[in-house]
Design a protein around this motif. Sequence first.
Motif, PDB file in Angstrom:
ATOM      1  N   GLN A 107       0.945  -1.085  -0.395  1.00 53.53           N
ATOM      2  CA  GLN A 107      -0.198  -0.159   0.434  1.00 53.53           C
ATOM      3  C   GLN A 107       0.820   1.040  -0.488  1.00 53.53           C
ATOM      4  N   LEU A 116       0.489   1.429  -3.261  1.00 53.43           N
ATOM      5  CA  LEU A 116       1.114   1.035  -4.771  1.00 53.43           C
ATOM      6  C   LEU A 116      -0.316   0.000  -5.436  1.00 53.43           C
ATOM      7  N   ILE A 117      -0.309  -1.022  -4.370  1.00 54.45           N
ATOM      8  CA  ILE A 117      -1.351  -1.921  -4.502  1.00 54.45           C
ATOM      9  C   ILE A 117      -1.511  -2.883  -3.729  1.00 54.45           C
ATOM     10  N   ALA A 124      -2.208  -2.648 -13.097  1.00 54.09           N
ATOM     11  CA  ALA A 124      -2.510  -2.074 -11.720  1.00 54.09           C
ATOM     12  C   ALA A 124      -1.692  -1.606 -10.649  1.00 54.09           C
ATOM     13  N   LYS A 135       0.128   1.910  -8.587  1.00 49.49           N
ATOM     14  CA  LYS A 135       0.000   2.776  -8.452  1.00 49.49           C
ATOM     15  C   LYS A 135       0.950   3.360  -8.526  1.00 49.49           C
ATOM     16  N   THR A 136       1.808   3.767  -9.062  1.00 45.63           N
ATOM     17  CA  THR A 136       2.796   4.595  -8.517  1.00 45.63           C
ATOM     18  C   THR A 136       2.678   6.288  -8.143  1.00 45.63           C
ATOM     19  N   GLN A 137       3.325   6.905  -7.421  1.00 51.77           N
ATOM     20  CA  GLN A 137       3.466   8.437  -7.412  1.00 51.77           C
ATOM     21  C   GLN A 137       5.203   8.717  -7.906  1.00 51.77           C
TER      22      GLN A 137
END
Length: 478
Positions: A12, A14-15, A47, A49-51
């Motif tokens: 978390q 990220l996934i 899926a 979610k990189t920042q």
Amino acid sequence: MHKILFVTPEAQPLIKTGGLGDVAGSLPKALAALGHDVKVLLPRYQALKTQGEVRFLCSLRVDNRNVNMLETRLPDSRASVWLVDYPAYFNYPGNPYVDERGTAWPDNAERFALLCKVAVEIALNRGYLDWQPDIVHCNDWQTGLVPALLALESRRPATLFTIHNLAYQGLFPASTAALLKLPGQLLKPEGLEFHGRLSFIKGGLVYADRITTVSPTYAREIQTPAFGYGLEGLLRHRQAVLTGILNGIDLEQWNPDTDRFIAQPFNAASLTKKPINKAALQARLGLPLNASIPLFGMISRLVEQKGIDLVLDCLPQLLKLPLQLAVLGSGDKGLERQLAEFAGAHPEQLAVVMGYDEALAHLIEAGADSFLMPSRFEPCGLNQMYSQRYGTVPLVRNTGGLADTVADALPGTLADNTATGIVFNEAAPGALLEAVKRALILYSQPDLWRKLQASAMRKDFSWQHSAQQYLALYQSIL
């Protein structure tokens, strides 16, 4: 300072599919904050979610495949994230492990064997990265081959394997071992073989230098036939290196005083503001706005492990009581259907939202009066900790991490202000129903209920304490 390679199939934010994702997002962050050099290794799923920036690190040759390594950061952390970029295995939509029907991806063995083999290359400093860990910390069956493969190497880092849920073992046909090109010396009953099949999790349980699990009670439970899934004998054999360390929670993400997802921030000194969140939750779910009726919340995978069948079995009796119930979750399609039918017949008392919604999860924690966790088994559990932080009295079964984190409201614990919830023992609908009735009696006494809330909100579930325990364990291996 330790160099720690933290190998995980999810992290978390990220996934995430469950508690492992929360731990893998929080523990490396806590270790890095204590001054250690932490690299989190996980697959680059579609899926994810990189920042911020994602940069190319290097290319590795693993089993005649070219695998790219990418780097990003764990948000709000000093920890780096290294991503295994191999689109043929990881560029699938949605869940890391199963398709939209809940069926495991057919090449899961190859996918997670590749993650393990990349981890081994990095651990032995064969990854063109000029970085070698002192400790390789592996998590759940998807990483179980790492300690096994490293055990064959003479100059290797120390290994630690954490069991987040022993029910998931990574079992595959014996023929998979040849497909994965696994060394023959590992393929024996005292190695990776389990009743004629290949077991990924045994790689961690047999070969890791230390084994941990996510609560002291669960560490004892998995050494018994009721919770060991056939591995209890092996775990008893290795009990000298098995430790239960309670998970912590992310106190920044789960803070009622600063939570951006809730209608009204509050803290222990301003508990009178909490009912504003209850009204917001009732409105959001279409339940009658009623400040005096107790509202129970439940956020869960809808599977038998979580005791959702116990809830369904006593729902006809529960719905005769003066209460409301808000449920958020997904899982077994049969259980989802039954819940939806009950909700359709009792819209004034029961609201069910299928799936997962982070904002709604926070509002349930803030707005509910009590939180239901009637799990048949629960390695650690996090929602009972979130609930206490939000003054939402947890109602839990006496198992695993629930037993370690919730103190039952009994005359003695109420008198000395240590009670933080309601605990029942038997995994039976009747026992759950009686616990709910006990909660209603306590709720009808506002002074007692506020004492319970205040005691719960004083508990410290930060990662700092748990991170120090992991560091002590790392030190003992080194």
